[in-house]
Design a protein around this motif. Structure first.
Motif, PDB file in Angstrom:
ATOM      1  N   LEU B   9      53.056  53.308  31.772  1.00 47.15           N
ATOM      2  CA  LEU B   9      51.774  52.602  31.864  1.00 47.15           C
ATOM      3  C   LEU B   9      51.436  52.368  33.343  1.00 47.15           C
ATOM      4  CD1 LEU B   9      49.785  51.381  29.849  1.00 47.15           C
ATOM      5  CD2 LEU B   9      50.950  49.195  30.187  1.00 47.15           C
ATOM      6  N   ASP B  10      50.172  52.501  33.677  1.00 52.63           N
ATOM      7  CA  ASP B  10      49.754  52.261  35.061  1.00 52.63           C
ATOM      8  C   ASP B  10      50.147  50.834  35.463  1.00 52.63           C
ATOM      9  OD1 ASP B  10      48.313  51.638  37.376  1.00 52.63           O
ATOM     10  OD2 ASP B  10      46.806  53.151  36.905  1.00 52.63           O
ATOM     11  N   PRO B  11      50.900  50.654  36.539  1.00 53.24           N
ATOM     12  CA  PRO B  11      51.354  49.302  36.915  1.00 53.24           C
ATOM     13  C   PRO B  11      50.221  48.341  37.228  1.00 53.24           C
ATOM     14  CG  PRO B  11      51.919  50.937  38.590  1.00 53.24           C
ATOM     15  CD  PRO B  11      51.426  51.699  37.414  1.00 53.24           C
ATOM     16  N   ARG B  12      49.043  48.903  37.458  1.00 51.27           N
ATOM     17  CA  ARG B  12      47.937  47.987  37.782  1.00 51.27           C
ATOM     18  C   ARG B  12      47.498  47.150  36.586  1.00 51.27           C
ATOM     19  NH1 ARG B  12      44.064  52.209  40.359  1.00 51.27           N
ATOM     20  NH2 ARG B  12      45.141  53.415  38.777  1.00 51.27           N
ATOM     21  N   TYR B  13      47.826  47.609  35.384  1.00 45.60           N
ATOM     22  CA  TYR B  13      47.522  46.756  34.229  1.00 45.60           C
ATOM     23  C   TYR B  13      48.312  45.462  34.316  1.00 45.60           C
ATOM     24  CZ  TYR B  13      45.006  50.524  31.939  1.00 45.60           C
ATOM     25  OH  TYR B  13      44.098  51.487  31.627  1.00 45.60           O
ATOM     26  N   TRP B  14      49.552  45.603  34.699  1.00 46.63           N
ATOM     27  CA  TRP B  14      50.376  44.403  34.872  1.00 46.63           C
ATOM     28  C   TRP B  14      49.782  43.501  35.937  1.00 46.63           C
ATOM     29  CZ3 TRP B  14      53.749  43.115  31.427  1.00 46.63           C
ATOM     30  CH2 TRP B  14      54.435  44.106  30.707  1.00 46.63           C
ATOM     31  N   GLN B  15      49.342  44.162  36.978  1.00 52.85           N
ATOM     32  CA  GLN B  15      48.827  43.383  38.100  1.00 52.85           C
ATOM     33  C   GLN B  15      47.560  42.610  37.710  1.00 52.85           C
ATOM     34  OE1 GLN B  15      48.883  46.063  41.344  1.00 52.85           O
ATOM     35  NE2 GLN B  15      48.900  44.444  42.856  1.00 52.85           N
ATOM     36  N   VAL B  16      46.665  43.276  37.010  1.00 47.82           N
ATOM     37  CA  VAL B  16      45.436  42.605  36.565  1.00 47.82           C
ATOM     38  C   VAL B  16      45.792  41.416  35.683  1.00 47.82           C
ATOM     39  CG1 VAL B  16      43.368  42.842  35.149  1.00 47.82           C
ATOM     40  CG2 VAL B  16      43.992  44.652  36.754  1.00 47.82           C
ATOM     41  N   LEU B  43      34.034  38.908  40.885  1.00 49.04           N
ATOM     42  CA  LEU B  43      34.526  40.039  40.084  1.00 49.04           C
ATOM     43  C   LEU B  43      33.384  40.989  39.726  1.00 49.04           C
ATOM     44  CD1 LEU B  43      37.079  38.247  37.719  1.00 49.04           C
ATOM     45  CD2 LEU B  43      37.514  39.514  39.822  1.00 49.04           C
ATOM     46  N   GLY B  44      32.236  40.417  39.357  1.00 47.48           N
ATOM     47  CA  GLY B  44      31.090  41.251  38.995  1.00 47.48           C
ATOM     48  C   GLY B  44      30.637  42.108  40.163  1.00 47.48           C
ATOM     49  N   THR B  45      30.565  41.499  41.331  1.00 45.91           N
ATOM     50  CA  THR B  45      30.134  42.255  42.503  1.00 45.91           C
ATOM     51  C   THR B  45      31.145  43.345  42.846  1.00 45.91           C
ATOM     52  OG1 THR B  45      29.179  40.212  43.322  1.00 45.91           O
ATOM     53  CG2 THR B  45      29.320  42.028  44.869  1.00 45.91           C
ATOM     54  N   ALA B  46      32.422  43.027  42.738  1.00 45.72           N
ATOM     55  CA  ALA B  46      33.442  44.026  43.044  1.00 45.72           C
ATOM     56  C   ALA B  46      33.311  45.220  42.107  1.00 45.72           C
ATOM     57  CB  ALA B  46      34.837  43.408  42.932  1.00 45.72           C
ATOM     58  N   LEU B  47      33.121  44.936  40.823  1.00 47.02           N
ATOM     59  CA  LEU B  47      32.995  46.024  39.855  1.00 47.02           C
ATOM     60  C   LEU B  47      31.715  46.827  40.099  1.00 47.02           C
ATOM     61  CD1 LEU B  47      34.241  44.224  36.638  1.00 47.02           C
ATOM     62  CD2 LEU B  47      35.379  46.063  37.877  1.00 47.02           C
ATOM     63  N   LYS B  65      40.146  49.127  37.580  1.00 45.02           N
ATOM     64  CA  LYS B  65      41.380  48.353  37.823  1.00 45.02           C
ATOM     65  C   LYS B  65      41.532  47.904  39.272  1.00 45.02           C
ATOM     66  CE  LYS B  65      44.126  51.493  35.910  1.00 45.02           C
ATOM     67  NZ  LYS B  65      43.210  52.406  35.203  1.00 45.02           N
ATOM     68  N   SER B  66      41.349  48.871  40.188  1.00 41.80           N
ATOM     69  CA  SER B  66      41.552  48.516  41.597  1.00 41.80           C
ATOM     70  C   SER B  66      40.543  47.470  42.055  1.00 41.80           C
ATOM     71  CB  SER B  66      41.424  49.759  42.467  1.00 41.80           C
ATOM     72  OG  SER B  66      42.423  50.668  42.132  1.00 41.80           O
ATOM     73  N   ALA B  67      39.293  47.649  41.603  1.00 44.97           N
ATOM     74  CA  ALA B  67      38.251  46.696  41.996  1.00 44.97           C
ATOM     75  C   ALA B  67      38.571  45.310  41.446  1.00 44.97           C
ATOM     76  CB  ALA B  67      36.904  47.176  41.497  1.00 44.97           C
ATOM     77  N   LEU B  68      39.079  45.267  40.229  1.00 47.56           N
ATOM     78  CA  LEU B  68      39.433  43.969  39.641  1.00 47.56           C
ATOM     79  C   LEU B  68      40.548  43.298  40.444  1.00 47.56           C
ATOM     80  CD1 LEU B  68      39.541  44.263  35.753  1.00 47.56           C
ATOM     81  CD2 LEU B  68      38.204  42.678  37.154  1.00 47.56           C
ATOM     82  N   ILE B  69      41.532  44.097  40.829  1.00 44.78           N
ATOM     83  CA  ILE B  69      42.645  43.520  41.581  1.00 44.78           C
ATOM     84  C   ILE B  69      42.171  42.974  42.921  1.00 44.78           C
ATOM     85  CG2 ILE B  69      44.805  44.097  42.736  1.00 44.78           C
ATOM     86  CD1 ILE B  69      45.309  46.065  40.390  1.00 44.78           C
ATOM     87  N   SER B  70      41.317  43.744  43.588  1.00 49.21           N
ATOM     88  CA  SER B  70      40.789  43.248  44.876  1.00 49.21           C
ATOM     89  C   SER B  70      39.984  41.974  44.657  1.00 49.21           C
ATOM     90  CB  SER B  70      39.896  44.307  45.524  1.00 49.21           C
ATOM     91  OG  SER B  70      40.620  45.476  45.761  1.00 49.21           O
ATOM     92  N   VAL B 107      42.880  52.602  55.281  1.00 44.53           N
ATOM     93  CA  VAL B 107      43.481  52.017  56.478  1.00 44.53           C
ATOM     94  C   VAL B 107      43.898  50.577  56.188  1.00 44.53           C
ATOM     95  CG1 VAL B 107      43.150  51.466  58.906  1.00 44.53           C
ATOM     96  CG2 VAL B 107      42.057  53.499  57.921  1.00 44.53           C
ATOM     97  N   TRP B 108      43.021  49.842  55.488  1.00 41.52           N
ATOM     98  CA  TRP B 108      43.310  48.423  55.236  1.00 41.52           C
ATOM     99  C   TRP B 108      43.406  48.139  53.748  1.00 41.52           C
ATOM    100  CZ3 TRP B 108      39.900  49.449  59.394  1.00 41.52           C
ATOM    101  CH2 TRP B 108      40.349  48.992  60.639  1.00 41.52           C
ATOM    102  N   ASN B 109      44.196  47.164  53.415  1.00 40.50           N
ATOM    103  CA  ASN B 109      44.147  46.606  52.075  1.00 40.50           C
ATOM    104  C   ASN B 109      42.762  45.961  51.928  1.00 40.50           C
ATOM    105  OD1 ASN B 109      44.337  43.729  50.700  1.00 40.50           O
ATOM    106  ND2 ASN B 109      45.657  45.124  49.584  1.00 40.50           N
ATOM    107  N   PRO B 110      42.018  46.313  50.881  1.00 36.73           N
ATOM    108  CA  PRO B 110      40.622  45.866  50.797  1.00 36.73           C
ATOM    109  C   PRO B 110      40.456  44.344  50.847  1.00 36.73           C
ATOM    110  CG  PRO B 110      41.153  47.435  49.046  1.00 36.73           C
ATOM    111  CD  PRO B 110      42.433  47.166  49.766  1.00 36.73           C
ATOM    112  N   THR B 111      41.304  43.628  50.130  1.00 35.34           N
ATOM    113  CA  THR B 111      41.180  42.166  50.116  1.00 35.34           C
ATOM    114  C   THR B 111      41.442  41.594  51.502  1.00 35.34           C
ATOM    115  OG1 THR B 111      42.044  42.214  47.867  1.00 35.34           O
ATOM    116  CG2 THR B 111      41.973  40.085  48.955  1.00 35.34           C
ATOM    117  N   ASN B 112      42.470  42.102  52.127  1.00 37.34           N
ATOM    118  CA  ASN B 112      42.815  41.600  53.451  1.00 37.34           C
ATOM    119  C   ASN B 112      41.701  41.899  54.450  1.00 37.34           C
ATOM    120  OD1 ASN B 112      44.690  40.543  55.421  1.00 37.34           O
ATOM    121  ND2 ASN B 112      44.892  42.624  56.152  1.00 37.34           N
TER     122      ASN B 112
END
Lengths: 456, 300
Positions: B9-16, B43-47, B65-70, B107-112
């Motif tokens: 399973l994609d590990p990002r599911y766990w992360q979300v 969250l809405g804007t990220a998605l 998934k990635s957008a949700l995590i960020s 280059v950067w972690n998006p959240t950071n």
């Protein structure tokens, strides 16, 4: 021999206190009706901060022999004489009263009349008013350097730098300060961080000349990225938790601690009307209970207010003159605040200043390191505010009155539970005090069969 | 092994899941000042930004998934009174994934990146590093959930290397200053630190490709954070240090080359693991559907 009034070290904060007469004498904060002492062993500090500039005011109400008074405070830079000032305590007391948690009271309208009449009064706890030169060679041998000596107002002030804590300790001993055991280790940490030491004693001759019967607050202004309140020295030989009030005045927004959790005091809760007569007790018990709930590890936000936008202001705000006395250099100077609002357009009496009141009860076990602060961009207003509602006492004979009385009973029952939750006071005692049984306000399942017989 | 990773399973599911639980926990237990409206807006804007970028870059599939995590990361850390700024931060975070790339890698972690950019641009946003206090239970919870995430994405080395380096910085400083050990221990019992270590610096899309490189990078970030916090006396040393040092990752990858990470095939980066020619597929100018899918899921 001079001894340092330990508690005063005001800041427990900053200070390095040098020795403390037991239980003493300083204790800054009395709130009150009828002179009730609210918090013992409390210190008050006003911090004015923007960018890297800081003005720190340390207030005390030391009542002992002035000979016994002294403080040692770590400061980031060597201070020029112009950076030190002896201020007036009145603006601090005003700031204290202005920001104190308050009680608001409302009166229920006649339930049989459609129109609402509301009256509001505010009861805030009232803040009570609340040998110079040593041989230079000796200093060199101790690794202590006297960077400057000044007499400002009634104080003799020495700015010291030191290479090692042992030398500093010896110097302080030789100059009449008794250092508590364990202080040397704390001093060493500050020395390694290149902090200087601000040492002040009372100059009796100057004091007599000036004629003040109390010691006025000392203010220092400096420029440094360090935005901390050193509390560790104040805990070296403290025999219990200490109380600290920090009043921060900034341009941008609320101030909070970055290494401890900053928590809002409960606010806007409705409490029984008898709290009005014992608001000081309530405040103290409520604060103690909140400290307990946070396991003694939190700093509490009691007030945060944008003084630029209260029109009208709920309480008498500080004037530009008072703010300047506290060190708010950008008020009244024509300097435009960062937000771009010019002082001239402020509505009556409002000032481009954001005030934050923090309250912390600390000891070594729960607050191992100094408070590190930051100014946030939060400009939302917050006040520690509690509400009492007086029931309608007049005659009311209509269908609505029945509903009103039922809601009133529920409300009073809820108020009792709220109060118990806030303060940790036993619910039974609160109910008895409110005489809940007499008006059937108590939920039935909490009543014993005999409670309603005599309604006592 | 190939079979096993393909069905994993994609590990990002766990992360979300883990981050969502923690956001709710923070909102309702710690009474964060962030409102539910702000969470929804972030969250809405990220998605929405992710979707827009998916269309602009003509990626074959929209992967939330990635957008949700960020976005969830921003809900934790970003504080502001102005919802518009929260939305702007989310746009910056997601757009940075698509715009700021070097040789096909973020280059950067998006959240950071978004947090640091907003802290630099506006005085109306802030980060409260002390917001969780040092509640042991909470630390334990974050460590547990975070450990789960990093183990499943094969990047736990960077987290542990970072925590060890940061602990060394704090302990070393306390020893030098002669402070009691209670001080560094207090500094380590910090929820924000754990969020950073388990959910941010562990980002497999921005850390170096080899284990040695990641350990080196983690140590550099810890030293940088110490410099910001204890020499410059500025707050949020972890965020600033991570942002500044992220630009050294291409250099570290050059010195210590390894296998590029892909969510569909989480590996530690050792050349003996995975397929040796995999990186060249990422660099293709017109990616085949499989590679383009990874781009769409690009990092967090």
């Amino acid at each position: 021999m001079n001894r340092v009034a330990w508690p005063f070290l005001l800041l427990p904060l900053l200070l390095l206190a040098v020795w403390a007469p037991p239980a003493a004498s300083f204790c800054g904060f009395y709130v009150a009706r009828g002179d009730a002492k609210i918090f013992n062993k409390a210190s008050k500090v006003v911090l004015v901060r923007d960018d890297d500039r800081t003005v720190l005011t340390m207030a005390n109400d030391f009542k002992g022999d002035p000979k016994e008074f002294a403080i040692v405070v770590p400061v980031p830079t060597v201070l020029q004489k112009g950076q030190i000032h002896v201020g007036d305590k009145a603006p601090i007391d005003h700031l204290d009263a202005y920001t104190a948690p308050r009680l608001v009271e409302y009166f229920d309208p006649d339930p049989c009349q459609v129109a609402y009449r509301e009256e509001m009064r505010v009861a805030a706890p009232q803040a009570g008013m609340s040998k110079m030169s040593r041989d230079a060679a000796r200093e060199r041998s101790l690794g202590v350097r006297v960077e400057a000596r000044y007499t400002v107002g009634e104080y003799d002030i020495v700015i010291l730098s030191a290479k090692q804590s042992g030398g500093l300790e010896t110097w302080l001993h030789e100059n009449g300060y008794t250092i508590p055991r364990g202080a040397s280790r704390v001093l060493a940490g500050y020395i390694k961080q290149d902090m200087k030491f601000f040492v002040a004693k009372v100059n009796l001759k100057e004091q007599a000349k000036l004629g003040f019967s109390y010691l006025r607050p000392i203010q220092v202004a400096f420029e440094s990225p360090k935005f901390i309140l050193p509390i560790r020295l104040g805990m070296v030989n403290a025999d219990g938790p200490q109380e600290l009030f920090v009043f921060a005045l900034t341009k941008n927004g609320r101030v909070e601690t970055t290494n401890y959790r900053t928590v809002r005091l409960p606010s806007d809760a409705e409490v029984p009307t008898f709290v009005k007569d014992e608001f000081s007790d309530f405040y103290r018990a409520m604060f103690t209970e909140q400290v307990r709930k946070e396991r003694g590890e939190a700093v509490f936000l009691e007030y945060a207010w944008d003084m630029g936008w209260c029109d009208p202001c709920a309480a008498d705000p500080l004037s530009a003159e008072e703010l300047r006395q506290l060190g708010v250099w950008w008020v009244g100077s024509g300097e435009t605040p960062r937000s771009g609002r010019a002082p001239s357009i402020m509505p009556g009496g409002a000032q481009p200043v954001f005030v934050t009141r923090l309250h912390v009860r600390y000891d070594r076990a729960h607050f191992p390191e100094d408070l590190v602060l930051q100014q946030t961009g939060d400009r939302s207003n917050f006040q520690g505010r509690f509400v009492i509602r007086h029931p309608w006492k007049g005659d009311a004979e209509c269908r609505g009155a029945e509903d009103y009385r039922r809601q009133l009973r529920e409300r009073r029952s809820r108020e009792a539970e709220t109060l118990s939750d806030l303060t940790g006071w036993p619910l039974d005692r609160i109910r008895r005090k409110m005489n809940l049984a007499s008006d059937n306000s108590m939920p039935d399942d909490n009543l014993r069969w005999w409670d309603r017989i005599w309604a006592n | 092994m190939t079979t096993r990773t393909a069905t994993r399973l994609d590990p990002r599911y766990w992360q979300v899941l883990a981050l969502s639980c923690l956001v709710l926990y923070s909102l309702f237990w710690f009474h964060f000042s962030t409102s539910l409206i702000q969470v929804a807006l972030t969250l809405g804007t990220a998605l929405a930004t992710q979707y827009a970028c998916t269309r602009i870059w003509r990626l074959p599939a929209f992967d939330p998934k990635s957008a949700l995590i960020s976005g969830l990361g921003l809900c934790f850390l970003l504080r502001t009174n102005l919802p518009l700024l929260a939305a702007a931060t989310a746009v910056i975070a997601i757009a940075s994934k698509f715009l700021l790339r070097w040789k096909g890698k973020h280059v950067w972690n998006p959240t950071n990146f978004a947090l640091v950019a907003m802290l630099a641009l506006s005085d109306r946003v802030w980060v409260s590093p002390g917001q969780w206090g040092s509640v042991a239970f909470f630390c334990f919870l974050v460590a547990l959930l975070g450990g789960l995430v990093v183990n499943r994405s094969a990047r736990s080395d960077v987290t542990y290397a970072f925590l060890a380096s940061w602990a060394a910085v704090l302990l070393g400083r306390a020893l030098w200053l002669g402070q009691p050990m209670a001080i560094p221990l207090h500094q380590l019992q910090n929820g924000t630190l754990l969020i950073f270590a388990f959910h941010m610096i562990s980002d497999p899309k921005t850390t170096p490709d080899t284990r040695a490189g990641r350990i080196l990078f983690a140590a550099l970030v810890a030293l940088g954070a110490g410099f910001v916090q204890f020499v410059l006396y500025r707050t949020n040393g972890l965020l600033w240090s991570y942002a500044v040092l992220s630009v050294t990752v291409p250099l570290i990858d050059r010195i210590l080359p390894g296998v590029r990470f892909a969510w569909s095939r989480p590996v530690t980066g050792s050349p003996s693991q995975g397929v040796a020619h995999e990186p060249s597929r990422v660099a293709l100018p017109a990616p085949p559907p499989a590679a383009a899918g990874r781009l769409g899921a690009a990092g967090r």
